[in-house]
Design an enzyme around this catalytic site. Sequence first.
Site: not given
Length: 291
Positions: A93, A168, A236
């Site tokens: 990701t 995402k 993150k």
Amino acid sequence: MARVGFVGLGVMGAPMAGHLVRAGHDVTVWNRTAAKCAPLGEAGARVADEIGEVPVASDIVFTCVSRNEDVFGVVAAMMPHAAEDTLFVDHSTTSPETARDLQADLAERGLRFMDAPVTGGSMGAQAGTLTVFCGGRDEDYERARPVMEAYAKRTRLVGPGGAGQTMKVANQIAVGGALLGLCESLAFASKAGLDLATTRELLAGGAAGSWAFEHYGPKILNGDWTPGFSVKNQRKDFAYAFDAAKEMGAALPGTVLVDFLLSKLTEQGLDDRTTAALYEVILGLESASWT
Ligand code: NAP
């Protein structure tokens, strides 16, 4: 069967690479911490001593590392060794911007890149039931799709380079909200003296039910804070979400709150724990400040 490489044998990458081996592909693996390659080697994968050997032995190279800079690093190390038209598929990701930059950089060198972040968690990786959001060109997607089916129940090309990572981001916003719902509800039930196992079971089967109730609920009941998906990785992803949202003028009030609460675990040096540890943070909050 395809000649494929896999770089990054962590919680997600190791089981995904294992599925590729079991599906009969010709698999070459590399991991920064070499010891993690051993089980894959025993299962039948070729273990590369140097990362540069991976693209030499592969037509498609999958990566599943951590952050933007880690993907740039491993791709840069492999690029000089890759034959024209080698396809790099990144399951990490990252920010959508990183994916767009990588696609452009590789295209200049006659190489292909597709962003392909996954959802479904470590359980999905082990079961081979991940969902993959792909961003890139039709022909690259069609090359990678049959291979990814070894570990994915669903793959979809959602747009050009970067679109997989944008999808995402949307996913992680929803995951954060569901996590908060689970942890706040169970922390309340605990303080109220309700039986937590019964609460989880009954709520999971009704309107409150979610993937988080199914998979993180049992971890909370067992006090099992091993990842799964770590607080570090969740935060993150939130940082990438905040950057993307600022760029387009979108508001993420719920995500800001969940990130703030998870930062309490970071402050205590506990951000390698599963995100389900948010439960303990909420349990420890003073009622006067939050009701
Ligand atoms: P992880 O267990 O921490 O594994 C990370 C892997 O990347 C390890 O193999 C690590 O090598 C390697 N790595 C990191 N930085 C590197 C670098 N600079 N150079 C070379 N290798 C490097 O993480 P994970 O949970 O598998 O997650 C991997 C990616 O998938 C992340 O982007 C995460 O956000 C995403 N993701 C995770 C989940 C989940 O539930 N865990 C779900 C969906 C998506 P070492 O072994 O040497 O440390």
